[in-house]
Design a protein around this motif. Structure first.
Motif, short mmCIF file in Angstrom:
data_model
loop_
_atom_site.label_atom_id
_atom_site.label_comp_id
_atom_site.label_asym_id
_atom_site.label_seq_id
_atom_site.Cartn_x
_atom_site.Cartn_y
_atom_site.Cartn_z
N LYS A 89 -16.21 22.80 15.17
CA LYS A 89 -16.75 21.94 14.12
C LYS A 89 -15.60 21.32 13.35
CE LYS A 89 -20.24 21.43 10.70
NZ LYS A 89 -20.24 20.00 10.85
N ARG A 90 -15.63 20.01 13.22
CA ARG A 90 -14.55 19.35 12.49
C ARG A 90 -14.78 19.49 11.00
NH1 ARG A 90 -16.90 14.03 11.44
NH2 ARG A 90 -15.03 13.13 10.61
N THR A 91 -13.72 19.38 10.24
CA THR A 91 -13.79 19.49 8.79
C THR A 91 -14.26 18.17 8.22
OG1 THR A 91 -11.95 21.06 8.84
CG2 THR A 91 -12.47 20.04 6.72
N GLU A 92 -15.41 18.19 7.56
CA GLU A 92 -15.93 16.96 6.95
C GLU A 92 -14.93 16.45 5.92
OE1 GLU A 92 -18.61 15.17 7.75
OE2 GLU A 92 -19.03 16.59 9.35
N GLY A 93 -14.78 15.16 5.88
CA GLY A 93 -13.90 14.53 4.89
C GLY A 93 -12.45 14.43 5.32
N ILE A 94 -12.10 14.95 6.50
CA ILE A 94 -10.73 14.88 6.99
C ILE A 94 -10.75 14.21 8.35
CG2 ILE A 94 -8.67 16.17 7.64
CD1 ILE A 94 -9.36 16.44 4.68
N SER A 95 -10.31 12.97 8.41
CA SER A 95 -10.23 12.27 9.68
C SER A 95 -9.23 11.13 9.56
CB SER A 95 -11.60 11.72 10.09
OG SER A 95 -11.95 10.62 9.28
N THR A 96 -8.71 10.70 10.69
CA THR A 96 -7.79 9.56 10.69
C THR A 96 -8.48 8.34 10.11
OG1 THR A 96 -6.74 10.47 12.66
CG2 THR A 96 -6.29 8.16 12.16
N THR A 97 -9.74 8.15 10.45
CA THR A 97 -10.50 7.00 9.94
C THR A 97 -10.52 7.01 8.42
OG1 THR A 97 -11.89 7.03 11.89
CG2 THR A 97 -12.76 5.87 9.97
N GLN A 98 -10.78 8.15 7.83
CA GLN A 98 -10.83 8.23 6.38
C GLN A 98 -9.46 8.05 5.75
OE1 GLN A 98 -12.95 11.91 6.31
NE2 GLN A 98 -14.87 10.91 5.78
N ILE A 99 -8.42 8.54 6.40
CA ILE A 99 -7.06 8.34 5.89
C ILE A 99 -6.71 6.85 5.90
CG2 ILE A 99 -4.61 8.75 6.37
CD1 ILE A 99 -5.51 11.56 7.41
N ILE A 100 -7.03 6.15 6.99
CA ILE A 100 -6.79 4.72 7.08
C ILE A 100 -7.54 3.99 5.97
CG2 ILE A 100 -7.19 2.64 8.47
CD1 ILE A 100 -6.71 4.41 10.97
N SER A 101 -8.80 4.35 5.77
CA SER A 101 -9.61 3.70 4.73
C SER A 101 -9.00 3.91 3.35
CB SER A 101 -11.04 4.25 4.74
OG SER A 101 -11.68 3.89 5.94
N ARG A 102 -8.52 5.12 3.07
CA ARG A 102 -7.89 5.40 1.77
C ARG A 102 -6.64 4.55 1.56
NH1 ARG A 102 -7.85 11.89 1.91
NH2 ARG A 102 -10.07 12.17 2.21
N ILE A 103 -5.82 4.46 2.60
CA ILE A 103 -4.59 3.66 2.50
C ILE A 103 -4.94 2.21 2.20
CG2 ILE A 103 -2.64 2.71 3.82
CD1 ILE A 103 -2.58 5.46 5.31
N ILE A 104 -5.92 1.68 2.92
CA ILE A 104 -6.33 0.29 2.73
C ILE A 104 -6.82 0.09 1.31
CG2 ILE A 104 -8.09 -1.40 3.40
CD1 ILE A 104 -7.79 -0.24 6.28
N GLN A 105 -7.66 0.98 0.82
CA GLN A 105 -8.20 0.86 -0.54
C GLN A 105 -7.09 0.99 -1.58
OE1 GLN A 105 -11.26 3.81 -0.68
NE2 GLN A 105 -12.73 2.55 0.45
N GLN A 106 -6.20 1.95 -1.41
CA GLN A 106 -5.14 2.18 -2.39
C GLN A 106 -4.15 1.02 -2.45
OE1 GLN A 106 -3.47 5.98 -1.43
NE2 GLN A 106 -5.20 7.12 -2.29
N GLN A 107 -3.93 0.37 -1.32
CA GLN A 107 -2.97 -0.73 -1.28
C GLN A 107 -3.62 -2.05 -1.65
OE1 GLN A 107 0.33 -0.29 -0.92
NE2 GLN A 107 -0.18 1.87 -0.89
N GLY A 108 -4.94 -2.07 -1.76
CA GLY A 108 -5.64 -3.29 -2.11
C GLY A 108 -5.55 -4.35 -1.03
N TRP A 109 -5.39 -3.92 0.24
CA TRP A 109 -5.29 -4.87 1.34
C TRP A 109 -6.65 -5.48 1.62
CZ3 TRP A 109 -2.23 -1.23 5.04
CH2 TRP A 109 -0.90 -1.19 4.64
N SER A 110 -6.62 -6.65 2.18
CA SER A 110 -7.85 -7.26 2.65
C SER A 110 -7.63 -7.77 4.07
CB SER A 110 -8.27 -8.43 1.75
OG SER A 110 -7.45 -9.55 1.99
N GLN A 111 -8.70 -8.07 4.77
CA GLN A 111 -8.59 -8.55 6.14
C GLN A 111 -7.93 -9.93 6.21
OE1 GLN A 111 -12.17 -8.39 8.41
NE2 GLN A 111 -12.63 -6.31 7.81
N HIS A 112 -7.85 -10.63 5.11
CA HIS A 112 -7.35 -12.01 5.13
C HIS A 112 -5.87 -12.11 4.80
CE1 HIS A 112 -11.47 -13.14 5.68
NE2 HIS A 112 -11.80 -12.44 4.60
#
Length: 143
Positions: A89-112
Motif C-alpha cells: 500500500k502506498r503512502t497517501e499524500g506522497i508521490s512524484t505527482t504531488q511533489i511536482i504539483s507543489r513545486i509548480i504551485q510554489q514557484q507560481g509557474w503557469s503553462q504559458h
C-alpha cells in the motif's frame, strides 16, 4: 530485501526525465535500513520469474500504483500469475505527482511561461504527465 533501481535511460524512455538521478536514487536505498542489497541499471520492462530467480528473490513487491510498460504489458504480470507478487500500500499524500504539483504551485509557474522548447514546454509536459498519473492513482469512482 533486494531493491531494484531503473536506469536513467529506462525511466526517460518510459516516463520522461527522472526527478532524481541514478546516484540520488542509489543513495536513498543505501540509507534505507530494510534494504540488504540493490540492483542498478534495471530496464523498464516486464519482470519475469526468471529475472526474480536470477536476483534470488522469492517475492516481487511494488506499490499499488502498478506500472505498465510500453506495449501495454503490466510490469509485474508474469510474477503475479505465478503468485510471487505482493502489493505494498502506498503512502497517501506522497508521490512524484504531488511533489511536482507543489513545486509548480510554489514557484507560481503557469503553462504559458517560456518559449517553445523552454521551461514552458517542459512544464506543460510535466503537467500532462502529472494529470495522467493522478487519474491512474485515483480510486475508480474519482477518475
Amino acid at each position: 530485501m533486494v531493491a531494484g533501481i531503473h536506469s536513467d535511460e529506462a525511466i526517460s524512455n518510459q516516463k520522461g526525465p527522472p526527478m532524481m538521478s541514478n546516484d540520488e536514487r542509489t543513495a536513498i536505498l543505501e540509507a534505507t535500513k530494510w534494504v540488504d542489497e540493490f540492483v542498478t541499471q534495471l530496464p523498464y520492462t516486464q519482470i519475469s520469474v526468471q529475472m526474480a530467480d536470477t536476483l534470488r528473490v522469492k517475492w516481487v513487491c511494488h506499490g499499488d500504483d502498478m506500472p505498465v510498460c510500453r506495449g501495454g504489458h503490466g510490469m509485474y504480470s508474469a510474477v503475479v500469475e505465478e503468485k510471487r507478487f505482493q502489493v505494498l500500500k502506498r503512502t497517501e499524500g506522497i508521490s512524484t505527482t504531488q511533489i511536482i504539483s507543489r513545486i509548480i504551485q510554489q514557484q507560481g509557474w503557469s503553462q504559458h511561461q517560456g518559449e517553445a522548447g523552454g521551461a514552458g514546454e517542459a512544464l506543460s509536459s510535466a503537467l500532462c504527465t502529472a494529470q495522467r498519473l493522478q487519474q491512474f492513482a485515483a480510486p475508480p469512482g474519482d477518475r
